[in-house]
Motif scaffolding. Structure first.
Motif, PDB file in Angstrom:
ATOM      1  N   ALA A   1      12.258   7.820  -0.502  1.00  0.00           N
ATOM      2  CA  ALA A   1      13.233   7.612  -1.580  1.00  0.00           C
ATOM      3  C   ALA A   1      13.391   8.948  -2.296  1.00  0.00           C
ATOM      4  O   ALA A   1      12.718   9.226  -3.285  1.00  0.00           O
ATOM      5  CB  ALA A   1      12.750   6.528  -2.538  1.00  0.00           C
TER       6      ALA A   1
ATOM      7  N   VAL B   1       7.161  -1.582   2.829  1.00  0.00           N
ATOM      8  CA  VAL B   1       5.852  -1.233   2.285  1.00  0.00           C
ATOM      9  C   VAL B   1       5.941  -1.237   0.766  1.00  0.00           C
ATOM     10  O   VAL B   1       6.604  -0.384   0.169  1.00  0.00           O
ATOM     11  CB  VAL B   1       5.401   0.157   2.786  1.00  0.00           C
ATOM     12  CG1 VAL B   1       4.018   0.478   2.251  1.00  0.00           C
ATOM     13  CG2 VAL B   1       5.409   0.198   4.304  1.00  0.00           C
TER      14      VAL B   1
ATOM     15  N   PRO C   1      10.012   2.223   1.796  1.00  0.00           N
ATOM     16  CA  PRO C   1       9.510   1.913   0.450  1.00  0.00           C
ATOM     17  C   PRO C   1      10.595   1.112  -0.275  1.00  0.00           C
ATOM     18  O   PRO C   1      11.666   0.877   0.292  1.00  0.00           O
ATOM     19  CB  PRO C   1       9.339   3.298  -0.182  1.00  0.00           C
ATOM     20  CG  PRO C   1      10.472   4.085   0.402  1.00  0.00           C
ATOM     21  CD  PRO C   1      10.687   3.539   1.810  1.00  0.00           C
ATOM     22  N   ASN C   2      10.337   0.723  -1.492  1.00  0.00           N
ATOM     23  CA  ASN C   2      11.325  -0.063  -2.255  1.00  0.00           C
ATOM     24  C   ASN C   2      12.250   0.912  -2.991  1.00  0.00           C
ATOM     25  O   ASN C   2      12.105   1.174  -4.190  1.00  0.00           O
ATOM     26  CB  ASN C   2      10.605  -0.998  -3.225  1.00  0.00           C
ATOM     27  CG  ASN C   2       9.577  -1.873  -2.522  1.00  0.00           C
ATOM     28  OD1 ASN C   2       8.432  -1.961  -2.965  1.00  0.00           O
ATOM     29  ND2 ASN C   2       9.956  -2.489  -1.417  1.00  0.00           N
ATOM     30  N   ILE C   3      13.223   1.409  -2.223  1.00  0.00           N
ATOM     31  CA  ILE C   3      14.130   2.473  -2.679  1.00  0.00           C
ATOM     32  C   ILE C   3      14.800   2.103  -4.006  1.00  0.00           C
ATOM     33  O   ILE C   3      15.260   0.961  -4.183  1.00  0.00           O
ATOM     34  CB  ILE C   3      15.210   2.724  -1.599  1.00  0.00           C
ATOM     35  CG1 ILE C   3      14.561   3.135  -0.276  1.00  0.00           C
ATOM     36  CG2 ILE C   3      16.224   3.783  -2.057  1.00  0.00           C
ATOM     37  CD1 ILE C   3      15.515   3.058   0.918  1.00  0.00           C
ATOM     38  N   SER C   4      14.834   3.071  -4.905  1.00  0.00           N
ATOM     39  CA  SER C   4      15.513   2.980  -6.216  1.00  0.00           C
ATOM     40  C   SER C   4      14.816   2.104  -7.258  1.00  0.00           C
ATOM     41  O   SER C   4      15.275   2.046  -8.398  1.00  0.00           O
ATOM     42  CB  SER C   4      16.969   2.484  -6.092  1.00  0.00           C
ATOM     43  OG  SER C   4      17.808   3.506  -5.625  1.00  0.00           O
ATOM     44  N   THR C   5      13.715   1.422  -6.881  1.00  0.00           N
ATOM     45  CA  THR C   5      13.125   0.471  -7.849  1.00  0.00           C
ATOM     46  C   THR C   5      12.066   1.100  -8.754  1.00  0.00           C
ATOM     47  O   THR C   5      11.458   0.395  -9.557  1.00  0.00           O
ATOM     48  CB  THR C   5      12.494  -0.742  -7.143  1.00  0.00           C
ATOM     49  OG1 THR C   5      11.343  -0.316  -6.400  1.00  0.00           O
ATOM     50  CG2 THR C   5      13.487  -1.430  -6.219  1.00  0.00           C
ATOM     51  N   GLY C   6      11.841   2.406  -8.617  1.00  0.00           N
ATOM     52  CA  GLY C   6      10.887   3.099  -9.480  1.00  0.00           C
ATOM     53  C   GLY C   6      11.641   3.861 -10.557  1.00  0.00           C
ATOM     54  O   GLY C   6      12.289   3.271 -11.431  1.00  0.00           O
ATOM     55  N   ILE C   7      11.597   5.179 -10.444  1.00  0.00           N
ATOM     56  CA  ILE C   7      12.217   6.077 -11.424  1.00  0.00           C
ATOM     57  C   ILE C   7      13.715   5.773 -11.590  1.00  0.00           C
ATOM     58  O   ILE C   7      14.256   5.884 -12.697  1.00  0.00           O
ATOM     59  CB  ILE C   7      11.985   7.545 -10.983  1.00  0.00           C
ATOM     60  CG1 ILE C   7      10.479   7.875 -11.038  1.00  0.00           C
ATOM     61  CG2 ILE C   7      12.789   8.525 -11.835  1.00  0.00           C
ATOM     62  CD1 ILE C   7      10.064   9.114 -10.262  1.00  0.00           C
TER      63      ILE C   7
ATOM     64  N   GLY D   1       0.789  -1.225   0.000  1.00  0.00           N
ATOM     65  CA  GLY D   1       0.000   0.000   0.000  1.00  0.00           C
ATOM     66  C   GLY D   1       0.818   1.270   0.000  1.00  0.00           C
ATOM     67  O   GLY D   1       1.955   1.297  -0.458  1.00  0.00           O
ATOM     68  N   ASP D   2       0.180   2.317   0.538  1.00  0.00           N
ATOM     69  CA  ASP D   2       0.708   3.677   0.474  1.00  0.00           C
ATOM     70  C   ASP D   2       1.433   3.985   1.794  1.00  0.00           C
ATOM     71  O   ASP D   2       0.816   4.006   2.853  1.00  0.00           O
ATOM     72  CB  ASP D   2      -0.482   4.621   0.272  1.00  0.00           C
ATOM     73  CG  ASP D   2      -0.085   6.072   0.177  1.00  0.00           C
ATOM     74  OD1 ASP D   2       1.105   6.406   0.399  1.00  0.00           O
ATOM     75  OD2 ASP D   2      -0.978   6.888  -0.108  1.00  0.00           O
ATOM     76  N   ILE D   3       2.717   4.262   1.702  1.00  0.00           N
ATOM     77  CA  ILE D   3       3.533   4.466   2.909  1.00  0.00           C
ATOM     78  C   ILE D   3       3.111   5.718   3.692  1.00  0.00           C
ATOM     79  O   ILE D   3       3.344   5.800   4.893  1.00  0.00           O
ATOM     80  CB  ILE D   3       5.037   4.503   2.531  1.00  0.00           C
ATOM     81  CG1 ILE D   3       5.913   4.172   3.746  1.00  0.00           C
ATOM     82  CG2 ILE D   3       5.431   5.832   1.912  1.00  0.00           C
ATOM     83  CD1 ILE D   3       7.350   3.838   3.395  1.00  0.00           C
TER      84      ILE D   3
ATOM     85  N   ASP E   1       8.395  10.088  -3.188  1.00  0.00           N
ATOM     86  CA  ASP E   1       8.833  11.412  -2.724  1.00  0.00           C
ATOM     87  C   ASP E   1       7.690  12.428  -2.894  1.00  0.00           C
ATOM     88  O   ASP E   1       7.330  13.153  -1.939  1.00  0.00           O
ATOM     89  CB  ASP E   1      10.063  11.820  -3.559  1.00  0.00           C
ATOM     90  CG  ASP E   1      10.828  13.003  -2.980  1.00  0.00           C
ATOM     91  OD1 ASP E   1      10.483  13.463  -1.885  1.00  0.00           O
ATOM     92  OD2 ASP E   1      11.788  13.448  -3.646  1.00  0.00           O
TER      93      ASP E   1
END
Ligand code: AR6
Length: 171
Positions: free
Chosen positions: A21, A153, A117-123, A8-10, A33
């Motif tokens: 992140a 999360v 959150p799952n740091i670095s795994t998005g943008i 879900g939403d952190i 962010d």
């Protein structure tokens, strides 16, 4: 210290500290962010600007702390994960540092519960499987004293399923 998984939403999670992140400017951005600054209100950005004026932002792998503004969390720990450039630019070490330095800063502020959150795994494009392995290892290896609960999360199903397969307990 327990290590658990939620989906879900952190910004909605009630813990002492949520991790952002962020990027080195500390001035906000998209992804998690953007969501944290939107939900937390302008106080978080004001504090980020003060930190930036004092120390010139936040380097990759490092972390800084602000209050949580209007969030249920008391604090936001802003860390900067690496941009994925193919794997030979110390990305793995820098991602590990982002988790460990966030945990250290949490302890310095007597935080007992923290959500990542799952740091670095998005943008930033870090491969999700490898990022999850590094995150779980960094948290598992951390010698905690004040910290009692750590949550990963996951916003997307893909990350959630990866953490589940790594054996993190879902709650
Ligand atoms: N709650 C939890 N996780 C979320 C949320 C949310 N509300 N929204 C997105 N995610 P990203 P990065 C997940 O791109 O890769 C920003 O512009 C998302 O699904 O937010 O570290 C910063 O300013 C993904 O799994 O962060 C930087 O410039 C994870 O959060 C840059 O993006 C991280 O995705 C940082 O890129």
């Amino acid at each position: 210290m327990t290590i658990q998984l939620t989906k879900g939403d952190i910004t909605k999670i009630k813990v002492d500290a949520i991790v952002n992140a962020a990027n080195s400017s500390l001035l906000g951005g998209g992804g998690v962010d953007g969501a944290i600054h939107r939900a937390g209100g302008p106080k978080i950005l004001e504090e980020c600007i003060q930190i930036r004026n004092r120390q010139g932002g936040c380097k990759t792998g490092e972390a800084v702390i602000t209050t949580g503004g209007n969030l249920p969390a008391k604090y936001v720990i802003h860390t900067v994960g690496p941009v994925w450039h193919g794997g030979d630019k110390r990305e793995e070490e820098l991602l590990h540092n982002a988790y460990t330095n966030s945990l250290r800063l949490a302890e310095e502020n007597n935080v007992t519960s923290i959500a990542f959150p799952n740091i670095s795994t998005g943008i930033y494009g870090f491969p999700k499987q490898r990022a999850a392995e590094i995150a779980v290892k960094a948290v598992s290896d951390f010698k905690a004293s004040t910290l009692k609960q750590v949550f990963f999360v996951c916003f997307d199903d893909e990350n959630y399923n990866i953490y589940k397969l790594l054996g993190v307990e879902a709650v």
